[in-house]
Design a protein around this motif. Structure first.
Motif, mmCIF file in Angstrom:
data_model
loop_
_atom_site.group_PDB
_atom_site.id
_atom_site.type_symbol
_atom_site.label_atom_id
_atom_site.label_comp_id
_atom_site.label_asym_id
_atom_site.label_seq_id
_atom_site.Cartn_x
_atom_site.Cartn_y
_atom_site.Cartn_z
ATOM 1 N N LEU A 405 0.783 -1.319 0.056
ATOM 2 C CA LEU A 405 -0.192 0.145 -0.039
ATOM 3 C C LEU A 405 0.674 1.286 -0.026
ATOM 4 C CD1 LEU A 405 -2.805 -1.091 2.589
ATOM 5 C CD2 LEU A 405 -3.037 -1.135 0.194
ATOM 6 N N ARG A 406 2.167 1.356 -0.258
ATOM 7 C CA ARG A 406 3.068 2.380 -0.188
ATOM 8 C C ARG A 406 2.179 3.509 -1.215
ATOM 9 N NH1 ARG A 406 6.417 5.221 2.645
ATOM 10 N NH2 ARG A 406 7.756 3.450 3.218
ATOM 11 N N ASP A 407 1.959 3.096 -2.339
ATOM 12 C CA ASP A 407 1.613 4.319 -3.112
ATOM 13 C C ASP A 407 0.304 4.827 -2.841
ATOM 14 O OD1 ASP A 407 3.974 4.256 -4.559
ATOM 15 O OD2 ASP A 407 3.183 2.678 -6.097
ATOM 16 N N GLU A 408 -0.507 4.223 -2.094
ATOM 17 C CA GLU A 408 -1.862 4.683 -1.552
ATOM 18 C C GLU A 408 -2.103 5.508 -0.219
ATOM 19 O OE1 GLU A 408 -5.005 1.476 -1.977
ATOM 20 O OE2 GLU A 408 -3.445 0.253 -3.027
ATOM 21 N N LEU A 409 -1.030 5.446 0.533
ATOM 22 C CA LEU A 409 -0.989 6.065 1.799
ATOM 23 C C LEU A 409 -0.347 7.297 1.697
ATOM 24 C CD1 LEU A 409 0.166 3.146 4.004
ATOM 25 C CD2 LEU A 409 -1.957 3.862 3.646
ATOM 26 N N TYR A 410 -0.786 8.376 2.740
ATOM 27 C CA TYR A 410 -0.066 9.612 2.667
ATOM 28 C C TYR A 410 1.205 9.315 3.514
ATOM 29 C CZ TYR A 410 0.777 14.414 4.229
ATOM 30 O OH TYR A 410 1.555 15.411 4.628
ATOM 31 N N SER A 411 1.048 8.689 4.769
ATOM 32 C CA SER A 411 2.299 8.298 5.452
ATOM 33 C C SER A 411 1.987 6.982 5.899
ATOM 34 C CB SER A 411 2.639 9.380 6.562
ATOM 35 O OG SER A 411 3.603 9.139 7.461
ATOM 36 N N ILE A 412 2.966 6.293 6.304
ATOM 37 C CA ILE A 412 3.047 4.956 6.597
ATOM 38 C C ILE A 412 3.382 5.197 8.390
ATOM 39 C CG2 ILE A 412 5.533 4.297 6.618
ATOM 40 C CD1 ILE A 412 4.907 1.601 5.678
ATOM 41 N N ILE A 413 3.726 5.971 8.968
ATOM 42 C CA ILE A 413 3.956 6.269 10.337
ATOM 43 C C ILE A 413 2.774 6.035 11.216
ATOM 44 C CG2 ILE A 413 4.840 8.208 12.023
ATOM 45 C CD1 ILE A 413 6.572 9.269 9.921
ATOM 46 N N GLY A 414 1.364 6.472 10.590
ATOM 47 C CA GLY A 414 0.368 6.568 11.343
ATOM 48 C C GLY A 414 -0.284 5.093 11.776
ATOM 49 N N PRO A 415 -0.059 4.342 10.746
ATOM 50 C CA PRO A 415 -0.362 2.835 10.843
ATOM 51 C C PRO A 415 0.561 2.072 11.624
ATOM 52 C CG PRO A 415 -1.045 3.521 8.745
ATOM 53 C CD PRO A 415 -0.204 4.546 9.226
ATOM 54 N N LEU A 416 1.789 2.329 11.422
ATOM 55 C CA LEU A 416 2.697 1.683 12.283
ATOM 56 C C LEU A 416 2.846 2.119 13.774
ATOM 57 C CD1 LEU A 416 6.048 1.887 10.054
ATOM 58 C CD2 LEU A 416 4.589 0.023 10.379
ATOM 59 N N PHE A 417 2.378 3.402 13.953
ATOM 60 C CA PHE A 417 2.366 3.659 15.278
ATOM 61 C C PHE A 417 1.173 2.966 16.181
ATOM 62 C CE2 PHE A 417 0.324 6.702 18.708
ATOM 63 C CZ PHE A 417 1.392 6.649 19.282
ATOM 64 N N PHE A 418 0.023 2.909 15.513
ATOM 65 C CA PHE A 418 -0.937 2.168 16.003
ATOM 66 C C PHE A 418 -0.628 0.563 16.474
ATOM 67 C CE2 PHE A 418 -3.711 5.777 15.583
ATOM 68 C CZ PHE A 418 -4.680 5.587 16.061
ATOM 69 N N ILE A 419 0.106 0.157 15.282
ATOM 70 C CA ILE A 419 0.325 -1.294 15.478
ATOM 71 C C ILE A 419 1.407 -1.613 16.461
ATOM 72 C CG2 ILE A 419 1.718 -3.175 14.229
ATOM 73 C CD1 ILE A 419 0.338 -2.104 11.395
ATOM 74 N N ALA A 420 2.360 -0.565 16.585
ATOM 75 C CA ALA A 420 3.464 -0.660 17.711
ATOM 76 C C ALA A 420 2.921 -0.536 19.064
ATOM 77 C CB ALA A 420 4.474 0.320 17.567
ATOM 78 N N VAL A 421 1.812 0.317 19.448
ATOM 79 C CA VAL A 421 1.125 0.627 20.608
ATOM 80 C C VAL A 421 0.223 -0.783 20.822
ATOM 81 C CG1 VAL A 421 -0.840 1.772 21.731
ATOM 82 C CG2 VAL A 421 0.897 3.189 20.390
ATOM 83 N N ILE A 422 -0.527 -1.419 19.963
ATOM 84 C CA ILE A 422 -1.126 -2.586 20.199
ATOM 85 C C ILE A 422 -0.394 -3.881 20.454
ATOM 86 C CG2 ILE A 422 -2.643 -4.262 18.928
ATOM 87 C CD1 ILE A 422 -3.813 -2.207 17.447
ATOM 88 N N ALA A 423 0.781 -3.867 19.821
ATOM 89 C CA ALA A 423 1.950 -5.029 20.052
ATOM 90 C C ALA A 423 2.469 -4.844 21.493
ATOM 91 C CB ALA A 423 2.868 -4.943 19.027
ATOM 92 N N TRP A 424 2.796 -3.609 21.858
ATOM 93 C CA TRP A 424 3.312 -3.307 23.192
ATOM 94 C C TRP A 424 2.425 -3.795 24.238
ATOM 95 C CZ3 TRP A 424 8.066 -2.289 25.087
ATOM 96 C CH2 TRP A 424 8.262 -1.807 26.565
ATOM 97 N N PHE A 425 1.031 -3.387 23.970
ATOM 98 C CA PHE A 425 0.116 -3.902 25.002
ATOM 99 C C PHE A 425 -0.111 -5.215 25.120
ATOM 100 C CE2 PHE A 425 -4.372 -4.376 26.342
ATOM 101 C CZ PHE A 425 -4.210 -3.488 27.538
ATOM 102 N N ILE A 426 -0.195 -6.020 23.953
ATOM 103 C CA ILE A 426 -0.377 -7.594 24.076
ATOM 104 C C ILE A 426 0.733 -8.108 24.294
ATOM 105 C CG2 ILE A 426 -0.852 -9.399 22.558
ATOM 106 C CD1 ILE A 426 -2.717 -7.751 20.855
ATOM 107 N N SER A 427 2.208 -7.646 24.185
ATOM 108 C CA SER A 427 3.235 -8.116 24.457
ATOM 109 C C SER A 427 3.511 -8.093 26.032
ATOM 110 C CB SER A 427 4.792 -7.664 23.887
ATOM 111 O OG SER A 427 4.627 -6.347 24.103
#
Length: 471
Positions: A405-427
């Motif tokens: 989805l690189r060409d369809e996103l404005y920035s990949i930082i937002g989704p990665l931030f949400f994924i990292a927060v969820i991963a930290w919580f579940i880990s």
């Protein structure tokens, strides 16, 4: 003007936003309202486009990686390899991601006909430097913590004996993760519908004899109050899920410790602990999590006031609010520590939250040096595990989203931030098994010492020797 649909709402394309900003601001002045719209609409669109990656990787991949990590840690002889491999792999992930981001920025910059904007190239370069810096900080941090981590291995080995006796205890964080995911899906749907309850306000601009109407989204006081209510629900429910898990883990380890014949402790012990905790101690978990949720709401309100003070450029207000934010951060940490030990006392003796808190406080005061030293060293292995699981999940998500989805996103930082927060919580749920195991066994040992003579104690010889050496 061109728009595209996201959740049945029309959002401006990049070209339409640029054209609109030129019309509204013919002199080229910075329009704060348009910048705010750009940021939130871009973030909203990116999260919607990557929603399946956030669910699949943020929840699914983290649960699989966390389960595998916790399962391998229980095997004798594997712990040292696991921990040090995780340390080197975590550092390698950050340096590899930094190299990849830098190489991507150079590739984008070398195109003859620019395919990406200068801002995107600059952001990728900055991300590369940040990732390199984080990797370097982790090298220094782990060098500083190496003795502490090696010392903590002994404490984790004792906990691993209990986990080996009750292997199904590793499955409970999976249930926690699924429960949290179900709550998040329902919560996100309600919040999305709440956000759609705003009203459009139309502003007209005269340009060259034409009138251009621009619509802004505004919310009533009721919607703002409902937003704060949903934020409180998020804090309380998330903390309740964690608190109930801590009580269940503490009860499992307490039953294992106080069993004369430890061979009789098994998977049925986990099932009985789950049923007893949910039936008798849900109120304790709800009360303890309510305290943390209230403190978090106060911190969220302070953060909101800090933003307002920043907009007003009021230095005195900013300084006062910053001090208050630090005080409540410290209060939250203290209450988390007290709650955790209160849950352990509740699991051991079956007492209420207030009585358990009092008993835990005085137990810690009577054995402050021993509990402090062992708690300090044992946190190293737990921290390494959480960082490794979060880093690996976020790294996988980065490459997966970039490829698709690189060409369809404005920035990949937002989704990665949400994924990292969820991963930290579940880990934290998975590593919480060992964290609570260490703390529970230590409190059981101290209570064992105070209640029984040496020849009647439940503690095994290896545990006695380790606590006496390092406590």
């Amino acid at each position: 003007m061109d728009t595209y649909e996201v959740l049945w709402r029309c959002l401006f394309t990049e070209e339409a936003r640029a054209e609109l900003e030129t019309i509204v601001n013919p002199n080229g002045n910075n329009n704060i309202s348009m910048q705010g719209y750009n940021f939130w609409s871009n973030l909203y669109g990116d999260l919607f486009l990557t929603r399946y990656y956030i669910l699949g990787l943020g929840f699914g991949a983290t649960i699989v990686i966390g389960f595998t990590y916790a399962f391998l840690m229980r095997i004798p002889g594997v712990l040292n390899i696991m921990v040090w491999t995780s340390i080197f792999a975590t550092i390698g992930i950050f340096f590899a991601a930094g190299w990849y981001a830098g190489d991507t920025a150079k590739t984008w910059e070398s195109y003859d006909s620019p395919k990406y904007t200068e801002d995107e190239v600059r952001y990728a370069t900055i991300a590369s430097y940040v990732l390199y810096a984080v990797g370097g900080l982790l090298v220094l941090l782990f060098l500083f913590m190496r003795k502490r981590i090696q010392l903590a291995m002994g404490c984790v080995k004792e906990t691993s004996k209990a986990v080996m006796a009750m292997p199904t205890i590793i499955l409970f964080p999976v249930l926690q993760g699924i429960g949290f995911m179900c709550f998040m899906i329902a919560w996100a749907v309600y919040v999305a519908y709440l956000a759609s309850m705003g009203e459009f306000t139309t502003t007209e601009y005269g340009v060259g004899g034409y009138k251009i109407s621009v619509r802004w989204f505004e919310f009533s006081d009721f919607i703002y109050q409902s937003g704060w209510f949903f934020l409180f629900c998020f804090f309380w429910t998330g903390q309740f899920i964690l608190a109930l898990g801590e009580i269940i883990f503490a009860m499992c380890f307490a039953k294992w410790y106080f069993a004369r014949e430890k061979s009789r402790v098994g998977s049925l012990t986990v099932i009985s602990s789950i049923s007893a905790s949910m039936w008798y101690h849900s109120g304790t978990a709800a009360f303890g999590s309510l305290i943390i949720a209230i403190i978090k709401m106060i911190r969220a309100a302070l953060a909101y006031l800090q933003r307002k003070a920043e907009e007003m450029d009021n230095g005195i207000a900013k300084a006062i609010l910053c001090c208050l934010q630090c005080c409540f951060w410290c209060l939250e940490k203290c209450m988390r520590f007290l709650n955790k030990n209160a849950y352990i006392q509740c699991a051991i003796f079956g007492s209420s939250f207030c009585k358990s808190s009092k008993e835990a406080f005085f137990l810690i005061m009577r054995n402050a040096a021993r509990i402090g030293a062992i708690t300090y060293v044992s946190g190293g292995v737990v921290f390494v595990g959480k960082v490794f699981i979060t880093s690996l999940t976020t790294g996988i998500a980065y490459f997966a989203i970039s490829e698709q989805l690189r060409d369809e996103l404005y920035s990949i930082i937002g989704p990665l931030f949400f994924i990292a927060v969820i991963a930290w919580f579940i880990s934290g749920m998975f590593m919480g098994i060992y964290d609570m195991g260490i703390a529970t066994i230590l409190q059981c040992f101290v209570a064992d010492e105070e209640m029984f003579d040496n020849d009647q104690m439940y503690a095994q010889g290896s545990l006695k020797a380790w606590v006496d050496s390092h406590g």
